[in-house]
Design an enzyme around this catalytic site. Sequence first.
Site, PDB file in Angstrom:
ATOM      1  N   SER A 156       0.830  -1.204   0.000  1.00 15.75           N
ATOM      2  CA  SER A 156       0.000   0.000   0.000  1.00 15.75           C
ATOM      3  C   SER A 156       0.864   1.253   0.000  1.00 15.75           C
ATOM      4  O   SER A 156       2.067   1.213   0.299  1.00 15.75           O
ATOM      5  CB  SER A 156      -0.916   0.026   1.227  1.00 15.75           C
ATOM      6  OG  SER A 156      -0.145   0.269   2.399  1.00 15.75           O
TER       7      SER A 156
ATOM      8  N   ASP B  36      -1.140  -0.698  -3.894  1.00 21.68           N
ATOM      9  CA  ASP B  36      -2.510  -0.536  -3.417  1.00 21.68           C
ATOM     10  C   ASP B  36      -2.781   0.847  -2.825  1.00 21.68           C
ATOM     11  O   ASP B  36      -1.895   1.469  -2.231  1.00 21.68           O
ATOM     12  CB  ASP B  36      -2.780  -1.607  -2.353  1.00 21.68           C
ATOM     13  CG  ASP B  36      -4.257  -1.884  -2.148  1.00 21.68           C
ATOM     14  OD1 ASP B  36      -5.010  -1.827  -3.140  1.00 21.68           O
ATOM     15  OD2 ASP B  36      -4.654  -2.186  -1.012  1.00 21.68           O
ATOM     16  N   HIS B  37      -4.015   1.305  -2.980  1.00 17.65           N
ATOM     17  CA  HIS B  37      -4.516   2.543  -2.364  1.00 17.65           C
ATOM     18  C   HIS B  37      -3.626   3.751  -2.643  1.00 17.65           C
ATOM     19  O   HIS B  37      -3.170   4.433  -1.722  1.00 17.65           O
ATOM     20  CB  HIS B  37      -4.699   2.355  -0.855  1.00 17.65           C
ATOM     21  CG  HIS B  37      -5.959   1.630  -0.490  1.00 17.65           C
ATOM     22  ND1 HIS B  37      -7.214   2.163  -0.683  1.00 17.65           N
ATOM     23  CD2 HIS B  37      -6.141   0.401   0.049  1.00 17.65           C
ATOM     24  CE1 HIS B  37      -8.123   1.297  -0.275  1.00 17.65           C
ATOM     25  NE2 HIS B  37      -7.501   0.213   0.152  1.00 17.65           N
TER      26      HIS B  37
ATOM     27  N   GLU C  91     -11.930   2.577  -6.935  1.00 16.31           N
ATOM     28  CA  GLU C  91     -12.992   2.358  -5.947  1.00 16.31           C
ATOM     29  C   GLU C  91     -14.117   3.367  -6.140  1.00 16.31           C
ATOM     30  O   GLU C  91     -13.877   4.561  -6.327  1.00 16.31           O
ATOM     31  CB  GLU C  91     -12.433   2.496  -4.529  1.00 16.31           C
ATOM     32  CG  GLU C  91     -13.446   2.203  -3.428  1.00 16.31           C
ATOM     33  CD  GLU C  91     -12.812   2.253  -2.043  1.00 16.31           C
ATOM     34  OE1 GLU C  91     -13.464   2.796  -1.130  1.00 16.31           O
ATOM     35  OE2 GLU C  91     -11.682   1.753  -1.881  1.00 16.31           O
TER      36      GLU C  91
ATOM     37  N   GLY D  96     -11.369  -4.756   2.872  1.00 19.49           N
ATOM     38  CA  GLY D  96     -11.807  -4.954   4.246  1.00 19.49           C
ATOM     39  C   GLY D  96     -12.260  -6.365   4.560  1.00 19.49           C
ATOM     40  O   GLY D  96     -13.087  -6.587   5.445  1.00 19.49           O
TER      41      GLY D  96
ATOM     42  N   ASN E 100      -9.266  -8.713  -0.841  1.00 23.21           N
ATOM     43  CA  ASN E 100      -8.140  -8.079  -0.162  1.00 23.21           C
ATOM     44  C   ASN E 100      -8.126  -8.392   1.336  1.00 23.21           C
ATOM     45  O   ASN E 100      -9.159  -8.270   2.002  1.00 23.21           O
ATOM     46  CB  ASN E 100      -8.206  -6.562  -0.328  1.00 23.21           C
ATOM     47  CG  ASN E 100      -7.863  -6.102  -1.729  1.00 23.21           C
ATOM     48  OD1 ASN E 100      -7.790  -6.891  -2.658  1.00 23.21           O
ATOM     49  ND2 ASN E 100      -7.641  -4.814  -1.876  1.00 23.21           N
TER      50      ASN E 100
ATOM     51  N   THR F  48      -5.634  -6.607   7.747  1.00 22.17           N
ATOM     52  CA  THR F  48      -5.643  -6.580   9.209  1.00 22.17           C
ATOM     53  C   THR F  48      -5.532  -7.970   9.826  1.00 22.17           C
ATOM     54  O   THR F  48      -4.874  -8.142  10.866  1.00 22.17           O
ATOM     55  CB  THR F  48      -6.917  -5.878   9.715  1.00 22.17           C
ATOM     56  OG1 THR F  48      -6.946  -4.550   9.196  1.00 22.17           O
ATOM     57  CG2 THR F  48      -6.947  -5.819  11.234  1.00 22.17           C
TER      58      THR F  48
END
Length: 280
Positions: free
Chosen positions: A50, A83-84, A135, A210, A231, A234
């Site tokens: 990320s 990512d992101h 997104e 998430g 994805n 966490t």
Amino acid sequence: MTLVPTADLVAAARAAGTGVLAFNVITIEYAQAIAAAAQRSRRPAILQISQNAARYHSGVSAIAAASAEVAWKSSADLSLHLDHVDDISLLEQAPDAGFSSVMVDASALAYAANVSVTRKATDWAHEHRLWVEAELGYVGGKPDAPASAHTAGVRTDPSEAARYVAETGVDALAVAVGSSHAMADRTASLDLDLVAAIRDAVPVPLVLHGSSGVPLEQIRAAVAHGMVKINVGTALNVAFTDAVRDALPRSRDPRRYLAAGRDAVTGAVEQLLTLLPAVP
């Protein structure tokens, strides 16, 4: 020795009616754990770095090079995904750093601005042979999140999604359907009917962000309803941190407690990789 394009992994999973797991890489131990689990389970996986992880490493090149080296030495099919990304200068480093794909994240912007930013970034990325994810809607749980995953109006609208894909030219679409980033417990509830409606409305594969907060049976159901790229971040952090915390009092050698963390991540990744049907 395998490092393959993300586009190939996603296309193969979609054609087989299954999903492909994408795992966040924070340190080299994560990349090693993901590769070990993929090799052990004989499943492909996507190594995701990320923008936040790149900042942690004071740039993306070192962690990308380490992850690519791990992938090349593995017998599993692995890809490298950035990512992101909302920093265009980071996007522009992606091809030389070895990435085959990138997620352009303009989801916090209003629709028109999201389209404008994403279209420009996608045009550049395609010129440089990068597969692009974006997104629409807003998945909660980010540090700067203006809303939760359950706030009215944040979930992805199928007709707007179809227009967005046409206007931006993206190759995959991350959608807001009830999951949230940074969840340590699997208590999220997905709107599976919405997943299916978006799948039917857009021509590109769907991405679930998430997923660490989503019950395992709902991940399976989400794939059955049209999700393709799943994805996970966490859940790996929880496994790694718990193992390090347990091992730390017994050793002052970081190799010992980092190895414990790596082994825990390997187990967590293997469980998730074998959750979904394999590509024939």
